[in-house]
Design a protein around this motif. Structure first.
Motif, PDB file in Angstrom:
ATOM      1  N   SER A  53      28.252 -28.083  75.554  1.00 25.83           N
ATOM      2  CA  SER A  53      28.551 -26.715  75.996  1.00 25.83           C
ATOM      3  C   SER A  53      28.397 -26.569  77.503  1.00 25.83           C
ATOM      4  O   SER A  53      29.068 -25.737  78.118  1.00 25.83           O
ATOM      5  CB  SER A  53      27.635 -25.716  75.285  1.00 25.83           C
ATOM      6  N   GLU A  54      27.526 -27.389  78.107  1.00 25.27           N
ATOM      7  CA  GLU A  54      27.243 -27.254  79.529  1.00 25.27           C
ATOM      8  C   GLU A  54      28.125 -28.128  80.418  1.00 25.27           C
ATOM      9  O   GLU A  54      28.183 -27.903  81.624  1.00 25.27           O
ATOM     10  CB  GLU A  54      25.766 -27.549  79.796  1.00 25.27           C
ATOM     11  N   ILE A  55      28.806 -29.115  79.842  1.00 28.15           N
ATOM     12  CA  ILE A  55      29.733 -29.909  80.654  1.00 28.15           C
ATOM     13  C   ILE A  55      31.169 -29.458  80.445  1.00 28.15           C
ATOM     14  O   ILE A  55      32.052 -29.785  81.247  1.00 28.15           O
ATOM     15  CB  ILE A  55      29.631 -31.421  80.354  1.00 28.15           C
ATOM     16  N   ALA A  56      31.427 -28.697  79.383  1.00 29.19           N
ATOM     17  CA  ALA A  56      32.799 -28.355  79.010  1.00 29.19           C
ATOM     18  C   ALA A  56      33.285 -27.105  79.733  1.00 29.19           C
ATOM     19  O   ALA A  56      32.536 -26.149  79.934  1.00 29.19           O
ATOM     20  CB  ALA A  56      32.898 -28.155  77.505  1.00 29.19           C
ATOM     21  N   HIS A  57      34.554 -27.127  80.103  1.00 27.74           N
ATOM     22  CA  HIS A  57      35.204 -25.921  80.617  1.00 27.74           C
ATOM     23  C   HIS A  57      35.435 -24.983  79.446  1.00 27.74           C
ATOM     24  O   HIS A  57      35.657 -25.406  78.309  1.00 27.74           O
ATOM     25  CB  HIS A  57      36.540 -26.280  81.274  1.00 27.74           C
ATOM     26  N   GLN A  58      35.381 -23.667  79.715  1.00 27.06           N
ATOM     27  CA  GLN A  58      35.483 -22.691  78.632  1.00 27.06           C
ATOM     28  C   GLN A  58      36.790 -22.782  77.856  1.00 27.06           C
ATOM     29  O   GLN A  58      36.855 -22.445  76.676  1.00 27.06           O
ATOM     30  CB  GLN A  58      35.317 -21.275  79.178  1.00 27.06           C
ATOM     31  N   LYS A  59      37.871 -23.312  78.482  1.00 23.28           N
ATOM     32  CA  LYS A  59      39.151 -23.389  77.777  1.00 23.28           C
ATOM     33  C   LYS A  59      39.144 -24.443  76.677  1.00 23.28           C
ATOM     34  O   LYS A  59      39.982 -24.413  75.773  1.00 23.28           O
ATOM     35  CB  LYS A  59      40.274 -23.694  78.769  1.00 23.28           C
ATOM     36  N   ILE A  60      38.192 -25.378  76.747  1.00 30.77           N
ATOM     37  CA  ILE A  60      38.161 -26.475  75.779  1.00 30.77           C
ATOM     38  C   ILE A  60      36.796 -26.620  75.136  1.00 30.77           C
ATOM     39  O   ILE A  60      36.566 -27.543  74.360  1.00 30.77           O
ATOM     40  CB  ILE A  60      38.580 -27.804  76.473  1.00 30.77           C
ATOM     41  N   ARG A  61      35.875 -25.705  75.450  1.00 34.05           N
ATOM     42  CA  ARG A  61      34.506 -25.836  74.971  1.00 34.05           C
ATOM     43  C   ARG A  61      34.423 -25.847  73.444  1.00 34.05           C
ATOM     44  O   ARG A  61      33.687 -26.641  72.854  1.00 34.05           O
ATOM     45  CB  ARG A  61      33.643 -24.702  75.531  1.00 34.05           C
ATOM     46  N   GLY A  62      35.170 -24.958  72.788  1.00 29.91           N
ATOM     47  CA  GLY A  62      35.124 -24.906  71.331  1.00 29.91           C
ATOM     48  C   GLY A  62      35.623 -26.192  70.700  1.00 29.91           C
ATOM     49  O   GLY A  62      35.042 -26.697  69.741  1.00 29.91           O
ATOM     50  N   PHE A  63      36.708 -26.746  71.246  1.00 29.43           N
ATOM     51  CA  PHE A  63      37.250 -28.000  70.722  1.00 29.43           C
ATOM     52  C   PHE A  63      36.247 -29.130  70.867  1.00 29.43           C
ATOM     53  O   PHE A  63      35.999 -29.883  69.917  1.00 29.43           O
ATOM     54  CB  PHE A  63      38.543 -28.355  71.460  1.00 29.43           C
ATOM     55  N   LEU A  64      35.659 -29.265  72.059  1.00 27.54           N
ATOM     56  CA  LEU A  64      34.723 -30.364  72.300  1.00 27.54           C
ATOM     57  C   LEU A  64      33.465 -30.216  71.451  1.00 27.54           C
ATOM     58  O   LEU A  64      32.936 -31.209  70.931  1.00 27.54           O
ATOM     59  CB  LEU A  64      34.352 -30.420  73.787  1.00 27.54           C
ATOM     60  N   ALA A  65      32.972 -28.982  71.290  1.00 27.16           N
ATOM     61  CA  ALA A  65      31.793 -28.775  70.445  1.00 27.16           C
ATOM     62  C   ALA A  65      32.093 -29.119  68.995  1.00 27.16           C
ATOM     63  O   ALA A  65      31.241 -29.657  68.278  1.00 27.16           O
ATOM     64  CB  ALA A  65      31.316 -27.326  70.565  1.00 27.16           C
ATOM     65  N   GLY A  66      33.311 -28.825  68.550  1.00 27.30           N
ATOM     66  CA  GLY A  66      33.697 -29.146  67.180  1.00 27.30           C
ATOM     67  C   GLY A  66      33.763 -30.629  66.907  1.00 27.30           C
ATOM     68  O   GLY A  66      33.682 -31.065  65.753  1.00 27.30           O
ATOM     69  N   LEU A  67      33.905 -31.446  67.967  1.00 29.66           N
ATOM     70  CA  LEU A  67      33.954 -32.894  67.779  1.00 29.66           C
ATOM     71  C   LEU A  67      32.665 -33.445  67.190  1.00 29.66           C
ATOM     72  O   LEU A  67      32.670 -34.516  66.578  1.00 29.66           O
ATOM     73  CB  LEU A  67      34.238 -33.588  69.121  1.00 29.66           C
ATOM     74  N   ILE A  68      31.560 -32.720  67.354  1.00 29.24           N
ATOM     75  CA  ILE A  68      30.293 -33.190  66.786  1.00 29.24           C
ATOM     76  C   ILE A  68      30.414 -33.340  65.276  1.00 29.24           C
ATOM     77  O   ILE A  68      30.057 -34.364  64.697  1.00 29.24           O
ATOM     78  CB  ILE A  68      29.151 -32.217  67.142  1.00 29.24           C
ATOM     79  N   TYR A  69      30.946 -32.309  64.626  1.00 27.13           N
ATOM     80  CA  TYR A  69      31.089 -32.376  63.172  1.00 27.13           C
ATOM     81  C   TYR A  69      32.154 -33.381  62.764  1.00 27.13           C
ATOM     82  O   TYR A  69      32.040 -34.036  61.724  1.00 27.13           O
ATOM     83  CB  TYR A  69      31.427 -30.992  62.606  1.00 27.13           C
ATOM     84  N   LEU A  70      33.188 -33.526  63.562  1.00 24.62           N
ATOM     85  CA  LEU A  70      34.203 -34.528  63.238  1.00 24.62           C
ATOM     86  C   LEU A  70      33.600 -35.921  63.255  1.00 24.62           C
ATOM     87  O   LEU A  70      33.890 -36.750  62.381  1.00 24.62           O
ATOM     88  CB  LEU A  70      35.372 -34.436  64.230  1.00 24.62           C
TER      89      LEU A  70
END
Length: 468
Positions: free
Chosen positions: A134-151
């Motif tokens: 959440s702290e390295i991601a830009h807000q436009k892609i933050r949700g996608f990158l955070a979702g990668l954890i569950y993937l």
């Protein structure tokens, strides 16, 4: 002809690389989360290197979760002291030790130790990794990158379900430890969180990290926003009780409690750990249990992948509510099927129903309830209490999982399996309604705007309006 790159991915390569390398340990955790399903039948076999009893089987499941609870204070201590990146890295070392215990063990106590250590690893990883992302991601892609954890976790479940029934236990341990070894080698080369670097007064390192993550030399505006956010959040005390004494933190903690309880009251851990038994009790023999077991996480993965791409477009709440409705319906279908079977209805004519319901459940639960909470968790808590907030969220996840796993066999024996699924479906729809009213939409908002929304002072809207 080259296909156009979606706008959300433009300039996001370094962020994606950092997230992928930082979540390799989550693949290992997914393997451990699903480990008992294929491994316990092997341990029951005559040629098993380790002889186990029914009591041992229960402890092999529970110790993994107990290890997660023990990891909570470690997460709190590490994440704000040594940093997000180093905390993830250390968790991999602990995980390798756990896999070695499982692979080299010649009695059940080695397996206990391995499951316990890997539970600690999982807790640290699932606390530190969402914060880091959440702290390295830009807000436009933050949700996608955070979702990668569950993937990544689902990839781990698919791996263990695919190889576990056909290879020795030590071989799967080699696979799990090898993944963590890869992370130990490559993750140190990734940048630390700019938020954490500013928090510990390393402004030059933060600027360097942000330039690397954004592939842009001009990051002064975003860097100033981060500084202002951290400075404001530093004025808020970081005591454990502040999770509940400060209104915005209390609301964030309540939201995370609701989301994590909903996940497990909808039976996700129960179905993952008891899938073979549920299908066997239902009389669903259209597909062998081993193949069904692989299909289940594959459908979860496909659904979670779809949700990961949609979470920054459609928003968090619509995914949560639609997932809750689908999950409720499938649980109700299973409850009615088992009830009719108990009453003597010729359910063998419809033995495809439980298999279909379970597969729709797999897709439905991971479309929202199983993936959005990990996205929202790291967005809700301010920097000063983020480590404690993540640990609290993980504690609720583990406790609700333990309670659901304990109550399920008790309800089955005392009341019947149909009552278990009736209960799960009722509470799932109840929690879904609560989510629709109480959980705020965080799509497209900065971490600072989200804090203003939680403070309920109207500032979140003002900030957003000034940027339009």
């Amino acid at each position: 002809m080259r296909l156009p790159i979606p706008e959300m991915f433009v300039g996001s390569g370094p962020q994606l690389l950092a997230v992928l390398s930082g979540t390799i340990n989550v693949v290992s955790d997914g393997m451990q989360y699903g480990w008992t399903a294929p491994s316990i039948p092997l341990l029951r076999s005559q040629d098993s290197p380790v002889k186990i009893t029914h009591s041992n089987e229960i402890w092999l499941e529970i110790l993994y979760l107990i290890g997660g609870l023990v990891g909570l204070p470690i997460s709190i201590a590490f994440i704000d002291v040594i940093g997000r990146k180093m905390t993830v890295w250390i968790s991999s070392i602990i995980g390798i030790c756990g896999w070695i215990c499982i692979g080299a063990g010649n009695n059940v106590y080695y397996l206990y130790a391995g499951r316990f250590l890997l539970g600690i690893t999982a807790d640290i990883a699932f606390t530190a990794s969402p914060v880091y992302i959440s702290e390295i991601a830009h807000q436009k892609i933050r949700g996608f990158l955070a979702g990668l954890i569950y993937l990544m976790m689902l990839v781990g479940i698919i791996v263990i379900y695919s190889i576990g029934p056909w290879i020795p236990i030590y071989a799967s341990a080699i696979v799990g430890s090898s993944l963590l070894l890869v992370q130990l080698i490559i993750f140190p080369f990734m940048p630390e969180s700019p938020y954490f670097l500013i928090y510990v007064n390393k402004d030059k390192e933060a600027e360097k990290a942000l330039k690397r993550l954004r592939q842009d030399k001009n990051v002064s505006e975003e860097l100033n926003e981060i500084k202002k956010a951290v400075e404001r959040q530093k004025t808020e005390t970081g005591r454990p009780q502040d999770l509940f004494l400060i209104k915005s933190n209390r609301k964030a903690a309540t939201i995370m409690m609701l989301l994590n309880i909903t996940q497990h009251i909808s039976g996700v851990s129960i179905l993952i750990m008891n899938l073979h038994t549920i299908l066997h009790d239902a009389g669903s023999d259209l597909i062998s249990p081993d193949i069904s077991a692989v299909m289940f996480p594959v459908l979860m993965f496909i659904s979670a992948t779809t949700a990961t791409f949609l979470v920054d477009r459609c928003g968090r709440k619509i995914l949560l509510t639609s997932s809750g409705i689908i999950t409720t319906i499938t649980l109700l279908v299973l409850a009615v099927y088992f009830h009719l079977k108990l009453l003597g209805f010729p359910t063998h004519l419809y033995n495809w129903v439980p298999l279909a319901a379970v597969m729709v459940y797999a897709a439905g639960v991971k479309f929202g309830l199983g993936i959005v909470p990990i996205v929202i968790t790291a967005e809700l808590f301010p920097a000063k209490v983020k480590g404690m907030g993540m640990a609290f969220s993980d504690m609720m996840y583990l406790l609700s999982s333990i309670i659901s796993l304990y109550l399920y066999p008790w309800m089955n024996q005392a009341l019947g399996i149909h009552i278990s699924f009736y209960v799960f479906s009722f509470f799932c729809i109840l929690c879904t309604v609560m989510i629709s009213f109480y959980v705020p939409e965080t799509k497209g908002k900065t971490l600072e705007e989200i804090q203003m929304i939680l403070k309920d002072v109207g500032e979140g809207k003002k900030i957003q309006d000034t940027r339009m």
